[in-house]
Design an enzyme around this catalytic site. Structure first.
Site, short mmCIF file in Angstrom:
data_model
loop_
_atom_site.label_atom_id
_atom_site.label_comp_id
_atom_site.label_asym_id
_atom_site.label_seq_id
_atom_site.Cartn_x
_atom_site.Cartn_y
_atom_site.Cartn_z
N GLY A 33 12.64 46.39 86.06
CA GLY A 33 12.61 47.80 85.67
C GLY A 33 11.24 48.08 85.12
N GLU A 34 11.22 48.75 84.01
CA GLU A 34 9.93 49.02 83.34
C GLU A 34 10.11 48.54 81.90
OE1 GLU A 34 6.78 49.96 83.84
OE2 GLU A 34 6.70 49.75 81.66
N SER A 35 9.36 47.49 81.56
CA SER A 35 9.64 46.79 80.30
C SER A 35 9.45 47.67 79.07
CB SER A 35 8.78 45.53 80.19
OG SER A 35 7.41 45.85 80.31
N CYS A 83 11.33 39.81 86.56
CA CYS A 83 10.27 40.81 86.51
C CYS A 83 10.16 41.42 85.10
CB CYS A 83 10.46 41.84 87.62
SG CYS A 83 8.92 42.64 88.06
N ARG A 138 1.32 42.06 82.14
CA ARG A 138 2.04 43.06 82.94
C ARG A 138 1.19 43.54 84.11
NH1 ARG A 138 2.84 47.81 79.98
NH2 ARG A 138 4.45 48.35 81.48
N ILE A 180 7.29 43.40 92.76
CA ILE A 180 7.17 44.85 92.61
C ILE A 180 6.48 45.13 91.27
CG2 ILE A 180 8.41 47.06 92.50
CD1 ILE A 180 10.76 45.60 93.98
N ARG A 181 5.23 45.58 91.32
CA ARG A 181 4.41 45.75 90.10
C ARG A 181 4.65 44.55 89.17
NH1 ARG A 181 7.09 50.01 90.71
NH2 ARG A 181 8.12 49.95 88.69
N HIS A 215 11.59 39.72 92.10
CA HIS A 215 12.98 40.15 92.25
C HIS A 215 13.67 39.19 93.20
CE1 HIS A 215 12.87 44.27 90.40
NE2 HIS A 215 11.59 43.96 90.45
N GLU A 241 16.91 39.30 93.78
CA GLU A 241 18.21 39.88 94.16
C GLU A 241 18.12 40.74 95.41
OE1 GLU A 241 16.21 40.97 91.93
OE2 GLU A 241 16.23 43.15 91.81
N1 GLN Z 1 5.58 46.53 85.83
C1 GLN Z 1 6.85 46.52 85.20
C2 GLN Z 1 6.75 46.36 83.69
O1 GLN Z 1 5.71 46.26 83.16
C3 GLN Z 1 7.76 45.44 85.76
C4 GLN Z 1 8.11 45.78 87.19
C5 GLN Z 1 9.43 45.26 87.64
O2 GLN Z 1 10.30 44.89 86.86
N2 GLN Z 1 9.62 45.31 88.92
O3 GLN Z 1 7.74 46.33 83.04
#
Ligand code: GLN
Length: 220
Positions: free
Chosen positions: A63-65, A95, A124, A153-154, A190, A192
């Site tokens: 997600g986005e931490s 992630c 990150r 993913i990022r 990821h 999953e």
């Molecule tokens: N870039 C996201 C973060 O800093 C992590 C990306 C992800 O969980 N796919 O949280």
């Protein structure tokens, strides 16, 4: 020759079908839940502190931490979860979930905190904006068979690994993308997305072995 048959140590109730929580604040909650359920676990979506009670393991999805950090506080989960992890709750962090398990962060936003548990530093968004997303085959130690097809993913990267933490996955360039300390497993990708459940299998097995269960919350 004689073989000793050791009697099993007393186990936590239901550890053949351990109760595994999936943190359900954001991310691929459905996919992670389906995978651990397929592997014989019972699944509980965790959104409130009382959902932690009795769980034997937890998946923290991507997600986005920084958002996850804020949501954990808003929902009152930050402190009890931090304590449960410190006490031995097995966690699979993927992630942003890996970021949440790191003791130290690089490139955190102001005020961003983690849950901690792994003596590592994580950077990150380590692959830059050119490589927003990609798939790769990654060999993971403890996972049998061919490398796992996973998605970045990022994605973050682990830039420092403490003494008691094992590296379980790295990229051809040497970047560390998977770490483990006992039942705490963190990966930068990821696992999953492609339907290959072998990392989840490793996690569910480590949950079964850990025989840990979050106790009832103390109400002050
Ligand atoms: N870039 C996201 C973060 O800093 C992590 C990306 C992800 O969980 N796919 O949280």
């Amino acid at each position: 020759m004689t073989f000793l048959h050791l009697t099993a140590s007393p186990s936590v109730a239901g550890s053949d079908h351990p109760l595994i929580g999936v943190l359900a604040l954001q991310g691929d909650v459905r996919e992670h839940s389906a995978m651990v359920r397929e592997l014989g676990a019972q699944v509980r979506k965790v959104r409130k502190p009382e959902h932690l009670e009795g769980i034997q393991g937890l998946v923290i999805p991507g997600g986005e931490s920084s958002v996850m950090d804020k949501l954990l506080r808003i929902f009152g989960l930050h402190q009890p979860l931090k304590v449960a992890i410190a006490d031995g709750l097995p966690v699979l962090g993927t992630c942003a979930g890996l970021i949440m398990l790191a003791d130290n962060l690089e490139d955190a936003i102001v005020g961003q905190e983690t849950l901690g548990g792994l003596d590592i530093t994580v950077r990150r968004n380590a692959f830059g904006s050119q490589v927003e997303s990609s798939e790769a085959d990654v060999a993971i130690s403890g996972v049998e068979g061919p490398p796992l097809r996973v998605a970045f993913i990022r994605a973050p990267v682990v830039t420092r690994v403490g003494e008691d933490v094992a590296i379980i996955a790295s990229l051809p360039g040497g970047e560390v993308v998977g770490v483990r300390r006992g039942p705490l497993i963190g990966v930068a990708f990821h696992p999953e997305i492609t339907g290959d459940d072998r990392l989840h299998r490793l996690f569910v097995e480590s949950v079964r072995r850990a025989k840990f269960q979050v106790p009832a919350l103390q109400t002050a």
